[in-house]
Write an enzyme that holds these catalytic residues in place. Structure first.
Site, PDB file in Angstrom:
ATOM      1  N   ASP A  17       0.857  -1.196   0.000  1.00 24.62           N
ATOM      2  CA  ASP A  17       0.000   0.000   0.000  1.00 24.62           C
ATOM      3  C   ASP A  17       0.894   1.248   0.000  1.00 24.62           C
ATOM      4  OD1 ASP A  17      -2.430   1.441   0.314  1.00 24.62           O
ATOM      5  OD2 ASP A  17      -2.168   1.488   2.500  1.00 24.62           O
ATOM      6  N   HIS A  18       0.564   2.218  -0.831  1.00 22.17           N
ATOM      7  CA  HIS A  18       1.329   3.473  -0.900  1.00 22.17           C
ATOM      8  C   HIS A  18       2.829   3.247  -1.098  1.00 22.17           C
ATOM      9  CE1 HIS A  18      -2.061   6.111   0.006  1.00 22.17           C
ATOM     10  NE2 HIS A  18      -2.419   5.260   0.954  1.00 22.17           N
TER      11      HIS A  18
END
Ligand code: 13P
Ligand code: ZN
Length: 282
Positions: free
Chosen positions: A82-83
């Site tokens: 994520d990210h």
């Protein structure tokens, strides 16, 4: 079963009109609570690690824990970055066994975001792993990403079309009024903008900051092509409240605190999985 790739999970969700929950993992009990919820709901699920949580849990534990969870589970489990911060980090995660990647280039200029996302997408595609890109800037705070309301930028539908075409991303995270880190469901989505983005691109859409999105707007967003919701804050709040309550009852019993936290995560995750329409889709 072994970890599955995000692609097969989201392609089906897109075709059949529901969304899959992606939960940020910080501790073993979060991971266990999320998998408990997915099993109870017979739902596919994403276990995801953002860079801060990856540094905390450490890459080798993150990969091994998710692999162990998937191997025992009777529902499909995806391990997602994520990210993601860089090309190098994406490659490191691929090698560690991640089955889905996100690159977040929203702090960089558009051309740089396109170039890095495209490069990651090329290596990931070579081993069958999908990539989530992001355009626009989501207000609020997630770990080191801290965007003031005045610095937030809603996703432009035409820019989204160009970004998806040039990068080849498998799905797209958008900023349409969703906010990271809200502790109450008070977000107000710009559904008209979401409709225009949906008209401009033909990939599944992703909404971050799902903790703050009211139920009716979640349903409307699913109707407009949103197939993945990212959730962290709401689970963390439930976890902490349960631990504090258990600590008051039995201050020296660490395991009972952790068990209470796992149950709270399960309950919070189940509620959202049901709302997303993912129950029974395993
Ligand atoms: P919330 O913490 O607001 O649910 O957002 C989570 C998220 O977007 C993870 O990427
Ligand atoms: Zn996010």
């Amino acid at each position: 079963m072994p970890l599955v790739t995000g692609r097969e999970i989201l392609e089906r969700a897109y075709r059949e009109g529901y969304a899959v929950a992606a939960f940020n993992v910080i501790t073993l009990e979060v991971l266990q609570g999320v998998v408990d919820a997915a099993e109870a709901e017979r739902a596919p699920v994403f276990l995801q690690f953002n860079p801060g949580n990856l540094r905390h849990v450490e890459l080798h534990y993150a990969a091994a824990l998710a692999q162990a969870a998937a191997a025992q589970a009777s529902v499909p489990v995806v391990l997602h970055l994520d990210h993601g911060e860089s090309f190098a980090q994406a490659v490191v995660c691929l090698r560690a066994g991640f089955t889905s990647l996100m690159y977040d280039g929203t702090a960089a200029p558009f051309e740089e975001n396109v170039a890095v996302t495209r490069a990651i997408r090329e290596v990931a595609a070579a081993v069958g792993v999908p990539v989530e890109g992001e355009l626009g800037r989501i207000a609020g705070r997630e770990e080191e990403i801290d965007v003031a309301p005045e610095a937030a930028e809603l996703t432009d539908p035409e820019a989204a079309r160009e970004y998806v075409e040039r990068t080849g991303v498998d799905w797209l995270a958008v900023a349409v009024g969703n906010v990271h880190g809200q502790t109450a469901r008070v977000a107000r989505l710009d559904l008209e903008r979401l409709r225009r983005i949906r008209g401009a691109v033909s990939v599944p859409l992703v909404l971050h900051g799902a903790s703050g999105i009211p139920d009716d707007q979640v349903r409307a967003a699913i109707g407009l092509g949103v197939c993945k919701f990212n959730m962290a804050t709401q689970l963390n709040q439930g976890y902490l409240r349960a631990m504090v309550g258990a600590a008051e009852a039995a201050p020296q019993d660490l395991r009972s605190l952790l068990m209470a936290a796992r149950r709270a995560v399960k309950a919070a995750a189940q509620e959202r999985i049901r709302l997303f329409g993912a129950s029974g889709r395993a």
